[in-house]
Scaffold this motif. Structure first.
Motif, short mmCIF file in Angstrom:
data_model
loop_
_atom_site.label_atom_id
_atom_site.label_comp_id
_atom_site.label_asym_id
_atom_site.label_seq_id
_atom_site.Cartn_x
_atom_site.Cartn_y
_atom_site.Cartn_z
N ALA A 370 0.83 -1.21 0.00
CA ALA A 370 0.00 0.00 0.00
C ALA A 370 0.86 1.25 0.00
O ALA A 370 0.49 2.27 -0.62
N SER A 371 2.01 1.21 0.66
CA SER A 371 2.87 2.38 0.69
C SER A 371 3.40 2.71 -0.70
O SER A 371 3.61 3.89 -1.04
N ALA A 372 3.59 1.69 -1.53
CA ALA A 372 4.13 1.92 -2.87
C ALA A 372 3.06 2.16 -3.92
O ALA A 372 3.30 2.81 -4.93
N VAL A 373 1.85 1.65 -3.69
CA VAL A 373 0.81 1.71 -4.72
C VAL A 373 -0.31 2.66 -4.34
O VAL A 373 -0.71 3.53 -5.12
N TRP A 374 -0.85 2.51 -3.11
CA TRP A 374 -2.07 3.25 -2.75
C TRP A 374 -1.97 3.62 -1.28
O TRP A 374 -2.23 2.81 -0.39
N GLN A 375 -1.58 4.86 -1.04
CA GLN A 375 -1.33 5.30 0.32
C GLN A 375 -2.57 5.22 1.20
O GLN A 375 -2.49 4.97 2.39
N ASP A 376 -3.76 5.46 0.60
CA ASP A 376 -4.99 5.46 1.39
C ASP A 376 -5.42 4.07 1.83
O ASP A 376 -6.36 3.95 2.61
N ARG A 377 -4.76 3.03 1.33
CA ARG A 377 -5.14 1.66 1.70
C ARG A 377 -4.13 1.03 2.66
O ARG A 377 -4.05 -0.20 2.77
N LYS A 378 -3.38 1.84 3.37
CA LYS A 378 -2.45 1.30 4.36
C LYS A 378 -3.26 0.59 5.46
O LYS A 378 -4.33 1.06 5.86
N PRO A 379 -2.77 -0.54 5.96
CA PRO A 379 -3.62 -1.41 6.80
C PRO A 379 -3.80 -0.94 8.24
O PRO A 379 -4.45 -1.64 9.02
N GLU A 380 -3.27 0.22 8.62
CA GLU A 380 -3.39 0.64 10.02
C GLU A 380 -4.84 0.79 10.46
O GLU A 380 -5.17 0.59 11.64
N TYR A 381 -5.73 1.14 9.51
CA TYR A 381 -7.12 1.35 9.89
C TYR A 381 -7.79 0.05 10.37
O TYR A 381 -8.79 0.08 11.08
N LEU A 382 -7.24 -1.10 9.98
CA LEU A 382 -7.80 -2.37 10.40
C LEU A 382 -7.52 -2.69 11.87
O LEU A 382 -8.07 -3.64 12.42
N VAL A 384 -7.87 -0.47 14.50
CA VAL A 384 -8.45 0.52 15.42
C VAL A 384 -9.15 -0.15 16.59
O VAL A 384 -9.38 0.49 17.63
N TYR A 385 -9.52 -1.43 16.47
CA TYR A 385 -10.16 -2.15 17.57
C TYR A 385 -9.20 -3.15 18.21
O TYR A 385 -9.63 -4.06 18.93
N ALA A 386 -7.90 -3.00 17.98
CA ALA A 386 -6.92 -3.95 18.51
C ALA A 386 -6.90 -3.90 20.04
O ALA A 386 -7.26 -2.88 20.65
N PRO A 387 -6.48 -4.98 20.70
CA PRO A 387 -6.37 -4.96 22.16
C PRO A 387 -5.42 -3.86 22.63
O PRO A 387 -4.37 -3.62 22.02
N GLU A 388 -5.79 -3.20 23.70
CA GLU A 388 -4.98 -2.10 24.22
C GLU A 388 -3.91 -2.60 25.19
O GLU A 388 -2.87 -1.94 25.35
N SER A 389 -4.17 -3.71 25.87
CA SER A 389 -3.22 -4.22 26.86
C SER A 389 -1.89 -4.54 26.22
O SER A 389 -1.82 -4.95 25.04
N PHE A 390 -0.82 -4.38 27.00
CA PHE A 390 0.55 -4.55 26.51
C PHE A 390 0.89 -3.60 25.37
O PHE A 390 1.84 -3.83 24.63
N GLY A 391 0.09 -2.54 25.19
CA GLY A 391 0.40 -1.54 24.17
C GLY A 391 0.26 -2.02 22.75
O GLY A 391 0.87 -1.45 21.84
N TRP A 392 -0.56 -3.06 22.51
CA TRP A 392 -0.70 -3.57 21.14
C TRP A 392 -1.32 -2.52 20.22
O TRP A 392 -0.86 -2.35 19.09
N LYS A 393 -2.37 -1.86 20.67
CA LYS A 393 -3.01 -0.87 19.81
C LYS A 393 -2.06 0.28 19.52
O LYS A 393 -2.01 0.80 18.40
N GLU A 394 -1.30 0.67 20.52
CA GLU A 394 -0.32 1.75 20.31
C GLU A 394 0.74 1.34 19.30
O GLU A 394 1.15 2.12 18.45
N LEU A 395 1.18 0.10 19.35
CA LEU A 395 2.21 -0.39 18.44
C LEU A 395 1.68 -0.51 17.01
O LEU A 395 2.35 -0.11 16.05
N LEU A 396 0.48 -1.05 16.84
CA LEU A 396 -0.04 -1.36 15.51
C LEU A 396 -0.62 -0.14 14.80
O LEU A 396 -0.86 -0.21 13.59
N THR A 397 -0.89 0.96 15.50
CA THR A 397 -1.41 2.17 14.85
C THR A 397 -0.41 3.30 14.86
O THR A 397 -0.75 4.43 14.50
N LYS A 398 0.82 3.00 15.25
CA LYS A 398 1.83 4.05 15.36
C LYS A 398 2.11 4.68 14.00
O LYS A 398 2.10 4.01 12.97
N ASP A 399 2.34 6.02 14.01
CA ASP A 399 2.64 6.79 12.79
C ASP A 399 1.52 6.68 11.75
O ASP A 399 1.77 6.51 10.55
#
Length: 598
Positions: A370-382, A384-399
């Motif tokens: 997605a970074s090379a072809v279609w910036q709007d389809r980067k998978p971070e939006y998937l 948004v409901y990730a587990p928060e414990s152990f900082g998983w949501k923070e890690l997977l949605t970073k930047d």
């Protein structure tokens, strides 16, 4: 002798240092079956606690409540006087109302810390704060400043290390709160139900894990998950009763002392006789409770006893062994657990780091396209409901526009964030969008299929998270099993390899029916007309062959021998009747009439 050559026993560090056997538990705890059972136990336990917390939680009391007003108190104290025989005044009612409010508010605070929003017993496991993410911890330690490293290390020690002994902490926490002073009767009943649900869940899940671990650590087996489940299900009453018996004994002593305290309210008799001369009885009751409370430290060995000894043990044997091992060799027990906690903290950190990196690297590799072809389809939006414990949501949605960051949030008595220190009741760790405006704008562009995709990703991530968290539970019960082996070796001098092997009944196989013996042909019997008819003797009755025979391999089931058919006796010889004698006719005398002519 082995293969014709004599083998000399060499030095074994596990024999010289038996506690090093605990290091075997890492590989045993990684068994996917144990991780799945542990994840199921965590989910069911947390769900039951969440339901109980919502049922028993109530709003905080307020000072101007009618229950604390002078009017209500005046009606309550009508006709009563103080100890000095004086009447109650309005100032007395104001003082009593204030004291009652402060007492009720402190009781509510204790309940709020447990069952309130963000409370310890109400928060679901994927939202519970357990320290920083191990991958972010590693990067902060490498690239952060000295202050960052100090802060991150402190957060790890306070949040992540206690995860290893979480099963023991979550059993003893309700017990500790039950015994705390100033807890309301409603809160105590709530804590009792929490404790009961905890025991009910881990009596099964902990029993299955310890059974699997016992067979593996003793080098027996193989054993399947189904066999372990059936083993525990057949003995579930014993697993359930082992930790409840000491609690029931404590409850009986408490009720007895409550009755003793009621009698102590009697003037003169209570002060001098019951609480004065009778104080040793109170101390003895307290000593009995203390013995069982300290013995609860050996609670994990109760399940291990039943899993290792099998039919040779029961509820009271499990309780007896756990208490004896703790009190007869307390330093060995303490040392074994210190080794398990220290080693477990290291391997738990590795498992948490491995799982976090595996999820992050997988997401990162998919996002390269997605970074090379279609910036709007980067998978971070998937995520948004990730587990928060152990900082998983923070890690997977970073930047990304969906990035979040965690912080300690002060809450008021209604569970809402407040900046007023006077209204602050407690603090909870919450994650919030790093850039609220960007986060809101990005979420508004979600289509239905985006939400569905994020929901499905959340399901798989939550399952992986629970199994990752389940490793700490799996390691806890596996190491508890090994510690039981070591304590049994120390106290009872039993070998580590001795474990009850449950012999499952052989599968029922219907034996083949033997072919019936052919009926013998009847012998030929000579028959003479007019003589009697001689029938052959009837053959002997064949033995009854059952329709099903028990299968007892490897001996083959042979058909019964054919019955011996006796030949019929020969028919009696019938003699032919002799012919009647021939009777000659008499000769006639000669006469003239009969004389010959001429």
């Amino acid at each position: 002798m082995a293969d014709g050559h004599e083998q000399s026993a060499g030095f074994s560090y596990r024999t010289a240092l038996p506690w090093t056997n605990i290091f075997r538990c890492f590989q045993v705890a990684l068994d996917p079956r144990k991780l799945l059972v542990a994840a199921l136990g965590i989910f069911v336990m947390s769900l039951s606690w969440w339901l109980l917390s919502n049922i028993f939680y109530y709003k905080a009391p307020i000072p101007n409540d009618p229950d604390y007003s002078n009017t209500t108190l005046a009606r309550e104290f009508e006709g009563k006087t103080k100890a000095n025989e004086q009447q109650y005044t309005q100032d007395d009612f104001t003082r009593i109302g204030k004291e009652r409010f402060e007492r009720d508010y402190k009781q509510w605070q204790q309940l709020d810390a447990l069952a309130g929003p963000g409370g310890r017993l109400r928060t679901l496991p994927w939202y519970e704060y357990r320290g920083p993410n191990p991958f972010l911890l590693f990067t902060d330690l490498l690239g952060g400043s000295a202050a960052d490293r100090e802060h991150t290390s402190r957060e790890f020690l306070s949040g992540s290390v206690p995860v290893l002994v979480e099963p023991l902490v979550k059993l003893l926490l309700p017990v500790a709160k039950l015994l705390s002073p100033g807890v309301s009767l409603q809160t105590r009943f709530y804590l009792f139900l929490v404790l009961l649900s905890n025991v009910a869940v881990w009596a099964f899940c902990g029993g299955v894990i310890t059974r699997l671990a016992a067979v593996q650590l003793a080098n027996k087996g193989p054993i399947t998950l189904k066999q372990a489940v059936l083993f525990v299900a057949n003995r579930y009453v014993s697993y359930l009763g082992a930790p409840l018996v000491p609690l029931l004994i404590i409850a009986v002593v408490v009720l007895g002392l409550i009755g003793y305290g009621l009698l102590a309210l009697i003037p003169v008799i209570g002060d001098i006789v019951l609480l004065g001369f009778g104080l040793p009885a109170v101390i003895i009751g307290g000593a009995i409770m203390t013995v069982f409370l300290i013995g609860l430290v050996g609670y994990p060995m109760m399940y291990c006893t039943l899993s290792v000894e099998g039919d040779q043990s029961d509820t009271f044997d499990a309780l007896s062994r756990s208490l004896n091992y703790v009190y007869q060799a307390p330093w060995h027990y303490l040392w074994n657990w210190l080794v398990a906690v220290a080693y477990g903290a290291a391997v738990t950190l590795f498992v948490l780091f491995f799982a976090s990196v595996a999820v992050y690297v997988g997401k990162w590799a998919v996002g390269l396209t997605a970074s090379a072809v279609w910036q709007d389809r980067k998978p971070e939006y998937l995520f948004v409901y990730a587990p928060e414990s152990f900082g998983w949501k923070e890690l997977l949605t970073k930047d990304s526009p969906y990035a979040v960051q965690g912080r300690w949030v002060p809450l008021d008595q209604d569970g809402k964030e407040t900046a007023d220190p006077a209204k602050r009741v407690r603090e909870v760790y919450q994650y919030a969008p790093a850039n609220p405006e960007t986060y809101t704008a990005a979420k508004q562009e979600f289509w239905a299929y985006n939400r569905w995709g994020a929901g499905i990703v959340c399901f798989w991530l939550t399952l992986a998270f629970l199994m990752m968290l389940g490793f700490s539970y799996s390691f806890f019960w596996s190491s508890a099993t090994m510690i039981y082996f070591l304590m049994r070796k120390k106290v009872d001098e039993a070998e580590l390899e001795e474990v009850y092997e449950d012999e499952e009944p052989a599968p029922f196989v219907e034996a083949p029916k033997p072919a019936p013996a052919p009926a013998p042909a009847p012998a030929d019997v000579p028959v003479t007309l007019g003589g009697p008819l001689n029938k052959p003797a009837a053959p002997a009755a064949s033995p009854v062959v059952p329709e099903t025979l028990p299968y007892n391999p490897p001996a083959a089931v042979s058909p019964p021998p054919a019955p011996k058919i006796e030949e019929p006796p020969p028919a009696p010889k019938i003699e032919e009747p002799k012919p009647a004698p021939k009777i000659e006719e008499p000769k006639k005398p000669a006469t003239d009439d009969n004389a010959p002519l001429g």
